[in-house]
Write a protein that holds these residues in place. Structure first.
Motif, PDB file in Angstrom:
ATOM      1  N   LEU A   2     -44.902 -46.066 -47.644  1.00 31.30           N
ATOM      2  CA  LEU A   2     -44.636 -44.719 -47.139  1.00 31.30           C
ATOM      3  C   LEU A   2     -45.317 -44.438 -45.804  1.00 31.30           C
ATOM      4  O   LEU A   2     -45.051 -43.415 -45.170  1.00 31.30           O
ATOM      5  N   ALA A   3     -46.174 -45.357 -45.343  1.00 27.69           N
ATOM      6  CA  ALA A   3     -46.766 -45.203 -44.017  1.00 27.69           C
ATOM      7  C   ALA A   3     -45.708 -45.297 -42.928  1.00 27.69           C
ATOM      8  O   ALA A   3     -45.880 -44.751 -41.834  1.00 27.69           O
ATOM      9  N   GLY A   4     -44.613 -45.981 -43.206  1.00 30.73           N
ATOM     10  CA  GLY A   4     -43.539 -46.120 -42.230  1.00 30.73           C
ATOM     11  C   GLY A   4     -42.506 -45.016 -42.376  1.00 30.73           C
ATOM     12  O   GLY A   4     -42.013 -44.758 -43.471  1.00 30.73           O
ATOM     13  N   VAL A   5     -42.200 -44.344 -41.264  1.00 36.12           N
ATOM     14  CA  VAL A   5     -41.112 -43.372 -41.245  1.00 36.12           C
ATOM     15  C   VAL A   5     -39.867 -44.112 -40.766  1.00 36.12           C
ATOM     16  O   VAL A   5     -39.750 -44.474 -39.596  1.00 36.12           O
ATOM     17  N   ASN A   6     -38.958 -44.360 -41.710  1.00 38.94           N
ATOM     18  CA  ASN A   6     -37.740 -45.109 -41.413  1.00 38.94           C
ATOM     19  C   ASN A   6     -36.693 -44.201 -40.788  1.00 38.94           C
ATOM     20  O   ASN A   6     -36.503 -43.072 -41.241  1.00 38.94           O
ATOM     21  N   PHE A   7     -36.007 -44.707 -39.786  1.00 42.74           N
ATOM     22  CA  PHE A   7     -34.933 -43.935 -39.176  1.00 42.74           C
ATOM     23  C   PHE A   7     -33.889 -44.881 -38.613  1.00 42.74           C
ATOM     24  O   PHE A   7     -34.200 -45.965 -38.128  1.00 42.74           O
ATOM     25  N   MET A   8     -32.625 -44.477 -38.726  1.00 43.98           N
ATOM     26  CA  MET A   8     -31.534 -45.194 -38.075  1.00 43.98           C
ATOM     27  C   MET A   8     -31.320 -44.655 -36.669  1.00 43.98           C
ATOM     28  O   MET A   8     -30.981 -45.385 -35.750  1.00 43.98           O
ATOM     29  N   THR A   9     -31.483 -43.348 -36.538  1.00 41.09           N
ATOM     30  CA  THR A   9     -31.304 -42.674 -35.260  1.00 41.09           C
ATOM     31  C   THR A   9     -32.355 -41.585 -35.151  1.00 41.09           C
ATOM     32  O   THR A   9     -32.893 -41.103 -36.158  1.00 41.09           O
ATOM     33  N   ALA A  10     -32.651 -41.203 -33.919  1.00 42.57           N
ATOM     34  CA  ALA A  10     -33.559 -40.098 -33.644  1.00 42.57           C
ATOM     35  C   ALA A  10     -33.056 -39.404 -32.393  1.00 42.57           C
ATOM     36  O   ALA A  10     -32.046 -39.805 -31.806  1.00 42.57           O
ATOM     37  N   HIS A  11     -33.767 -38.379 -31.969  1.00 38.67           N
ATOM     38  CA  HIS A  11     -33.320 -37.650 -30.777  1.00 38.67           C
ATOM     39  C   HIS A  11     -33.170 -38.585 -29.578  1.00 38.67           C
ATOM     40  O   HIS A  11     -32.321 -38.373 -28.725  1.00 38.67           O
ATOM     41  N   ASP A  12     -34.004 -39.613 -29.502  1.00 39.32           N
ATOM     42  CA  ASP A  12     -34.007 -40.541 -28.384  1.00 39.32           C
ATOM     43  C   ASP A  12     -33.116 -41.734 -28.722  1.00 39.32           C
ATOM     44  O   ASP A  12     -33.450 -42.527 -29.597  1.00 39.32           O
ATOM     45  N   GLY A  13     -31.974 -41.857 -28.050  1.00 43.27           N
ATOM     46  CA  GLY A  13     -31.030 -42.930 -28.336  1.00 43.27           C
ATOM     47  C   GLY A  13     -29.701 -42.380 -28.830  1.00 43.27           C
ATOM     48  O   GLY A  13     -29.484 -41.170 -28.881  1.00 43.27           O
ATOM     49  N   PHE A  14     -28.802 -43.292 -29.200  1.00 42.43           N
ATOM     50  CA  PHE A  14     -27.524 -42.879 -29.759  1.00 42.43           C
ATOM     51  C   PHE A  14     -27.728 -42.131 -31.061  1.00 42.43           C
ATOM     52  O   PHE A  14     -28.593 -42.482 -31.870  1.00 42.43           O
TER      53      PHE A  14
END
Length: 691
Positions: free
Chosen positions: A451-463
């Protein structure tokens, strides 16, 4: 440069704390850190901040803090600062009393930076000289305000780490086009807390809102000349003042009051509230930028200057300057601001932009830096959520996995591994499983868990998600930088056609890929973060760096929300909630998961490195909820037949599939998984159909 003609009131000595402007029973106390200054003048203005009425020298200096008390003054007073001292670029000094400066502790800002060269502390024709033009009429000023009452400890919302699902959003863009939000509230703090938007969040199943920066900003002059703005908000100038542009269109609206009202309403609805904060740099930019606040108050104190060249700034932020938190007074500013947002605005945690910059000194980054130690011992901040963006552009700036517990970190390894797996065939099974299982190679140290890692496919920065499967190349011409800005390496695909398409086959493939990515995000170990708009199919027309687009490129398109996609996201998150094994904060052991070849055999060492025929299954004999869990993955372009694990647990029930909407079904001994597809099946336990 001469002060206005009037009889000034007498200033008392006051006290050197708290910093900023503090209403007291007898008046207002002012205190500002300026250890290298020879004098500080308090400048009082009319209510609109246009006319300077009087200048008063702060009479006392205690250990570099200039202070004084103005008797009879109170809430509503508009003021600025003129700071006297040497103009000596070689020594890092940029004092210029011709420029009225904004108190860095301002709670409300009067006026707006317009990008004109009247804000420059240096002569634009001769940058080594100070500019003698007075800017009092246009300078940014502060208004003395009554602080909101402290939030009771019990009013905060603290979601257990295992249950947290983050939702990153921009306060303005989230509701500017939302038909259910009243027109006067769209794009505002109160738009985010309006029931029409809150109900959508509740249906999705997210728990925690991660709001993009709310601190008052000053847009870059370059953008203003193009008719643009720093929409994302990563150009702060007043760290205590909520951005005035997010106040509603209601008469008499106050950004301060409405921001607090938004947080209170979100808490009442059960949501945790995090705010993105920017303490790595200020909007004053590099040596060619404006003199608005810190630069004119104590330039050498506040900034990392180049060794042996104090006329220039270190630029580890990429924005022209870097604040020096190794200096106690700068660290105090940051800590005071963070505590203020928790205690008086009610937020429950922070995401720190370019966080390595906060732990840098002359020797470089350290997880034991003063800032991290100060937060760890602070009785207020040590109890809130802390999330790092673990990179900046300074030497050795990529620091993923190196922040101290209990910090969490944005995990771009997950993003890149999952994208490459589904979209580019650029990673073998082993690389994808590392991402799926929480990136243990990054976080498995110092008693840290997945849970230390915040997983994301997309964020505000990028597609964003729709563009990730619609564009191979960035399309950022609207930003005015000749398409040179933004990431060139996106691990994206266009499914055969660049940009918008009406080809049914292309659209079907894009939807299938997006659903597979969303399911992977929800079902991986770690803390998932969803980007606002991905669940409704919003597109930014291929712009992967829309930081300056305050328009329908970034405003979520609720009118054309993609049918069924939000419901699918809700099913994915419901499945995550159902199975504790997917949310645990310890690493999966060999007895908790079996990695299987499609033929049902355990994967061999050579199978992990194959980049062709990459399909596999993850079998969790105890997935939680008293049942087994089976995840089937096929990223390939052809179908694969899977032999399912046999046991006494009964038949496998299909509970999620990314290729088409689920029709309740029971699987046999084997099944054929279509291309670009993820299926989830359960066995045993109380069956709840998630379709």
């Amino acid at each position: 440069m001469s002060p206005p003609a009037c009889t000034p009131p007498a200033l008392g000595a006051g006290r050197p704390w708290p910093l900023g402007a503090t209403p007291t029973e007898g008046g207002v106390n002012f205190a500002v850190v300026a250890p290298d200054a020879t004098g500080v003048e308090l400048c009082l203005f009319d209510d609109q901040g246009c006319t300077e009425l009087v200048r008063l020298a702060l009479p006392a200096n205690t250990h570099g803090i200039w202070h004084g008390c103005l008797p009879g003054a109170g809430v509503g007073l508009v003021y600025g600062l003129r700071v006297h001292g040497p103009w000596s670029l070689a020594h890092g000094h940029r004092f210029n009393p011709a420029k009225v400066l904004l108190d860095p502790y301002a709670r409300e800002v009067v006026g707006r930076y317009d990008g004109s060269d009247l804000f420059l502390g240096h002569d634009p024709a001769h940058p080594h000289r100070p500019d003698g033009r007075d800017n009092a009429a246009v300078a940014l000023k502060a208004r003395v305000v009554a602080e909101p009452p402290p939030v009771a400890d019990g009013a905060h919302v603290h979601v257990a780490p295992a249950d947290a699902v983050l939702y990153e959003l921009h306060v303005r863009g989230a509701t500017m086009r939302h038909p259910g939000v009243p027109a006067e509230l769209r794009g505002s703090y109160l738009g985010v807390s309006h029931p029409a938007f809150v109900d959508h969040l509740r249906r999705l199943g997210v728990t925690t809102l991660s709001l993009m920066p709310l601190a008052h900003r000053a847009d870059e002059a370059r953008l203003l000349k193009l008719g643009l703005s720093n929409y994302w908000g990563y150009s702060p100038i007043a760290w205590f003042a909520p951005e005035a542009r997010y106040a509603s269109a209601r008469a008499g609206a106050s950004a301060l009051a409405e921001c607090r009202e938004m947080v209170d309403a979100l808490h009442a609805a059960g949501f945790e509230v995090l705010v993105d904060v920017v303490f790595n740099h200020s909007a004053e930019l590099d040596e060619h930028g404006p003199t608005l606040s810190l630069r004119g108050i104590a330039n050498r104190l506040y900034h990392h200057l180049r060794p042996g060249d104090a006329a220039h700034y270190e630029n580890w932020s990429g924005c022209g300057n870097v604040l020096n938190l190794a200096e106690p007074s700068v660290l105090r500013l940051v800590m005071d601001a963070l505590r203020w947002w928790v205690r008086h605005m009610g937020v429950d945690g922070f995401r720190f932009d370019l966080a390595p910059a906060l732990g840098r000194d002359a020797q470089g980054f350290s997880p034991h830096a003063a800032f991290f130690a100060a937060v760890a011992q602070d009785p207020v901040l040590s109890r809130v959520k802390l999330i790092a963006e673990p990179w900046d552009i300074g030497p050795g700036g990529y620091r993923l996995g190196q922040f101290p517990a209990p910090w969490q970190e944005w995990n771009d390894r997950f993003r890149d591994g999952a994208r490459a797996w589904w979209l580019t065939s650029g990673v073998a099974r082993g690389g994808f499983v590392h991402a799926l299982a929480g990136s243990s190679e990054v976080f498995r140290h110092g008693a840290r868990g997945p849970l230390a890692g915040v997983n994301f496919m997309t964020a505000h920065d990028g597609f964003n998600l729709r563009d990730l499967v619609s564009y191979r190349q960035r399309h950022n011409l609207a930003n005015g930088e000749h398409n040179r800005d933004g990431h060139a390496h996106n691990l994206s695909t266009n499914a055969g056609v660049e940009g918008e398409s009406d080809d049914p086959a292309v659209l079907a493939l894009r939807l299938r890929l997006r659903r597979a990515l969303l399911a992977t995000l929800a079902l991986s170990l770690g803390t998932p973060m969803l980007l606002a708009g991905d669940e409704i199919g919003h597109s930014q027309r291929g712009n992967n760096n829309a930081y300056c687009q305050d328009n329908d490129i970034t405003w979520l398109d609720w009118e054309h929300a993609e049918a069924g996609l939000a419901d699918y996201v809700a099913r994915c998150l419901a499945l995550r909630r159902r199975h504790a094994r997917l949310r645990q904060d310890r690493w999966l052991s060999d007895t908790e998961v079996c990695w299987l070849h499609p033929d049902g055999d355990a994967l061999s060492p050579q199978d992990w490195e194959r980049v062709d025929k990459r399909a596999f299954a993850a079998w969790l004999p105890d997935g939680g909820a008293g049942c087994e869990l089976l995840l089937l993955f096929n990223p390939d372009t052809t179908p694969h037949r899977f032999t399912l694990p046999a046991a006494e647990g009964g038949p496998w029930r299909l509970v999620l599939r990314s290729d088409v909407d689920l029709i309740a079904s029971v699987l046999g001994e084997d099944c054929v998984l279509p291309a670009h597809c993820l299926w989830v099946a359960e066995r045993g336990g109380a069956h709840t159909l998630l379709a």
